[in-house]
Design a protein around this motif. Structure first.
Motif, PDB file in Angstrom:
ATOM      1  N   LEU A 104      44.738  53.489  56.706  1.00  0.00           N
ATOM      2  CA  LEU A 104      44.629  55.082  56.750  1.00  0.00           C
ATOM      3  C   LEU A 104      44.150  55.812  55.543  1.00  0.00           C
ATOM      4  N   ALA A 105      44.742  55.394  54.404  1.00  0.00           N
ATOM      5  CA  ALA A 105      44.645  56.399  53.270  1.00  0.00           C
ATOM      6  C   ALA A 105      45.003  55.469  51.921  1.00  0.00           C
ATOM      7  N   GLY A 106      44.188  54.447  51.745  1.00  0.00           N
ATOM      8  CA  GLY A 106      44.347  53.642  50.652  1.00  0.00           C
ATOM      9  C   GLY A 106      45.191  52.599  50.977  1.00  0.00           C
ATOM     10  N   ASP A 107      45.491  51.657  49.961  1.00  0.00           N
ATOM     11  CA  ASP A 107      46.169  50.610  50.150  1.00  0.00           C
ATOM     12  C   ASP A 107      47.918  50.757  50.479  1.00  0.00           C
ATOM     13  N   CYS A 108      48.486  49.879  50.964  1.00  0.00           N
ATOM     14  CA  CYS A 108      49.938  50.069  51.316  1.00  0.00           C
ATOM     15  C   CYS A 108      50.836  48.797  51.209  1.00  0.00           C
ATOM     16  N   HIS A 109      52.024  48.989  51.147  1.00  0.00           N
ATOM     17  CA  HIS A 109      52.904  47.560  51.093  1.00  0.00           C
ATOM     18  C   HIS A 109      53.833  47.781  52.384  1.00  0.00           C
ATOM     19  N   ASP A 110      53.907  46.596  53.195  1.00  0.00           N
ATOM     20  CA  ASP A 110      54.595  46.287  54.186  1.00  0.00           C
ATOM     21  C   ASP A 110      55.800  45.395  54.168  1.00  0.00           C
ATOM     22  N   PHE A 111      56.740  45.331  54.902  1.00  0.00           N
ATOM     23  CA  PHE A 111      58.006  44.508  55.015  1.00  0.00           C
ATOM     24  C   PHE A 111      57.575  43.682  56.586  1.00  0.00           C
ATOM     25  N   ASN A 112      57.609  42.439  56.401  1.00  0.00           N
ATOM     26  CA  ASN A 112      56.998  41.503  57.383  1.00  0.00           C
ATOM     27  C   ASN A 112      58.005  40.390  57.634  1.00  0.00           C
ATOM     28  N   VAL A 113      58.679  40.554  58.987  1.00  0.00           N
ATOM     29  CA  VAL A 113      59.423  39.504  59.660  1.00  0.00           C
ATOM     30  C   VAL A 113      58.776  38.620  60.745  1.00  0.00           C
ATOM     31  N   MET A 114      59.006  37.446  60.529  1.00  0.00           N
ATOM     32  CA  MET A 114      58.265  36.611  61.455  1.00  0.00           C
ATOM     33  C   MET A 114      59.315  35.437  61.910  1.00  0.00           C
ATOM     34  N   THR A 115      59.389  35.393  63.239  1.00  0.00           N
ATOM     35  CA  THR A 115      60.403  34.273  63.866  1.00  0.00           C
ATOM     36  C   THR A 115      59.750  33.681  64.962  1.00  0.00           C
ATOM     37  N   ARG A 116      60.147  32.230  65.058  1.00  0.00           N
ATOM     38  CA  ARG A 116      59.470  31.203  65.911  1.00  0.00           C
ATOM     39  C   ARG A 116      60.249  31.810  67.316  1.00  0.00           C
ATOM     40  N   ARG A 117      59.618  32.036  68.360  1.00  0.00           N
ATOM     41  CA  ARG A 117      60.031  32.657  69.569  1.00  0.00           C
ATOM     42  C   ARG A 117      61.094  31.397  70.135  1.00  0.00           C
ATOM     43  N   ALA A 118      60.542  30.077  70.131  1.00  0.00           N
ATOM     44  CA  ALA A 118      61.469  29.122  70.923  1.00  0.00           C
ATOM     45  C   ALA A 118      62.722  28.880  70.108  1.00  0.00           C
ATOM     46  N   VAL A 119      62.755  29.542  68.914  1.00  0.00           N
ATOM     47  CA  VAL A 119      64.065  28.959  68.192  1.00  0.00           C
ATOM     48  C   VAL A 119      65.119  30.299  67.812  1.00  0.00           C
ATOM     49  N   CYS A 120      64.555  31.437  67.594  1.00  0.00           N
ATOM     50  CA  CYS A 120      65.226  32.414  66.858  1.00  0.00           C
ATOM     51  C   CYS A 120      64.836  33.860  67.251  1.00  0.00           C
ATOM     52  N   SER A 121      65.511  34.857  67.137  1.00  0.00           N
ATOM     53  CA  SER A 121      64.894  36.070  67.132  1.00  0.00           C
ATOM     54  C   SER A 121      65.405  37.228  66.088  1.00  0.00           C
ATOM     55  N   ALA A 122      64.631  38.288  65.738  1.00  0.00           N
ATOM     56  CA  ALA A 122      64.945  39.198  64.625  1.00  0.00           C
ATOM     57  C   ALA A 122      65.268  40.357  65.256  1.00  0.00           C
ATOM     58  N   SER A 123      66.335  41.072  64.618  1.00  0.00           N
ATOM     59  CA  SER A 123      66.805  42.573  64.965  1.00  0.00           C
ATOM     60  C   SER A 123      66.952  43.193  63.616  1.00  0.00           C
ATOM     61  N   LEU A 124      65.998  44.284  63.139  1.00  0.00           N
ATOM     62  CA  LEU A 124      65.863  44.732  61.920  1.00  0.00           C
ATOM     63  C   LEU A 124      66.090  46.364  62.364  1.00  0.00           C
ATOM     64  N   GLN A 125      66.961  46.904  61.344  1.00  0.00           N
ATOM     65  CA  GLN A 125      67.268  48.182  61.474  1.00  0.00           C
ATOM     66  C   GLN A 125      67.186  48.726  60.054  1.00  0.00           C
ATOM     67  N   VAL A 126      67.077  50.117  60.154  1.00  0.00           N
ATOM     68  CA  VAL A 126      66.982  50.894  58.998  1.00  0.00           C
ATOM     69  C   VAL A 126      68.106  51.517  58.853  1.00  0.00           C
ATOM     70  N   LEU A 127      69.043  51.443  57.763  1.00  0.00           N
ATOM     71  CA  LEU A 127      70.406  51.849  57.666  1.00  0.00           C
ATOM     72  C   LEU A 127      70.328  53.102  56.697  1.00  0.00           C
ATOM     73  N   ARG A 128      71.047  54.255  56.950  1.00  0.00           N
ATOM     74  CA  ARG A 128      71.014  55.191  55.991  1.00  0.00           C
ATOM     75  C   ARG A 128      72.308  55.889  55.880  1.00  0.00           C
ATOM     76  N   SER A 129      73.347  55.336  56.277  1.00  0.00           N
ATOM     77  CA  SER A 129      74.807  55.481  56.383  1.00  0.00           C
ATOM     78  C   SER A 129      75.679  54.289  56.353  1.00  0.00           C
ATOM     79  N   ALA A 130      76.828  54.467  55.727  1.00  0.00           N
ATOM     80  CA  ALA A 130      77.931  53.231  55.648  1.00  0.00           C
ATOM     81  C   ALA A 130      78.052  52.598  56.881  1.00  0.00           C
ATOM     82  N   CYS A 131      78.156  51.294  57.187  1.00  0.00           N
ATOM     83  CA  CYS A 131      78.568  50.806  58.351  1.00  0.00           C
ATOM     84  C   CYS A 131      79.143  49.467  58.145  1.00  0.00           C
ATOM     85  N   ASP A 132      79.797  48.901  58.745  1.00  0.00           N
ATOM     86  CA  ASP A 132      80.227  47.488  58.664  1.00  0.00           C
ATOM     87  C   ASP A 132      79.106  46.709  59.492  1.00  0.00           C
ATOM     88  N   TRP A 133      78.377  45.665  59.107  1.00  0.00           N
ATOM     89  CA  TRP A 133      77.427  44.822  59.461  1.00  0.00           C
ATOM     90  C   TRP A 133      77.873  43.908  60.400  1.00  0.00           C
TER      91      TRP A 133
END
Length: 191
Positions: A104-133
């Motif tokens: 869209l406007a020059g190069d970029c950097h991306d965070f990528n997660v890949m999971t094998r569907r038959a084996v596992c799944s991913a849950s990705l969240q962006v946290l901005r406050s304190a929590c107990d994970w």
């Protein structure tokens, strides 16, 4: 248990086959797995030019813009039409989808997660406050802005572009931002 710290700047850059960018692999599990046999994989891509995404049959993907102008993802017969232009907003799609990426406007950097569907799944969240994970046997935490204090199997402080990943042990974390603008990518892998 495998608990590994990392700094993005220290990860080796691997060029793509199509010369459209480079990837810095953070983790690929199980240990020793290649691109055809991993259960889950996390990396940071530097997208330098327009082009197709590689096809990964049976893989679910989550991509998150870290920096730069972002990309317009489109294809798969009109099933995908998404502008990845807001940092830290994860976007999920099937790895076998025929996707074209247009910068869209020059190069970029991306965070990528890949999971094998038959084996596992991913849950990705962006946290901005304190929590107990919640307890997870596999996962990853990476500071993207500000510093974070992590209390778990050990106490760690993460600065931007630093993180930790773990596998093979139920692990819970107490996550505490150290500045008001702090942001943390928090990934949980479920089997």
């Amino acid at each position: 248990m495998s608990l590994q710290r990392f700094n993005v700047a220290d990860l080796p850059a691997m060029p793509w086959k199509n010369d459209g960018g480079v990837t810095r692999e953070i983790v690929c599990q199980p240990s020793g797995a290649d691109m055809g046999s991993f259960d889950w994989r996390v990396s940071i891509a530097h997208i330098e030019s327009d082009g197709p995404f590689s096809s990964f049959v049976g893989i679910d993907r989550v991509i998150t813009l870290l920096s730069g102008g972002g990309v317009h993802l489109h294809g798969d017969g009109g099933q995908v039409d998404h502008c990845l232009d807001t940092p830290w907003e994860p976007f999920a799609f099937a790895g076998e989808a025929a996707i074209q990426a247009r910068l869209l406007a020059g190069d970029c950097h991306d965070f990528n997660v890949m999971t094998r569907r038959a084996v596992c799944s991913a849950s990705l969240q962006v946290l901005r406050s304190a929590c107990d994970w919640p307890v997870a046997s596999q996962g990853l935490l990476m500071a993207v802005q500000g510093s974070w204090k992590l209390e778990g199997p050990s106490t760690l402080t993460l600065l931007p572009q630093e993180g930790v990943w773990w596998s093979d042990a139920d692990t819970a974390w107490r996550l505490r931002p150290q500045s008001p603008d702090a942001a943390l990518l928090a990934l949980k892998i479920s089997h």
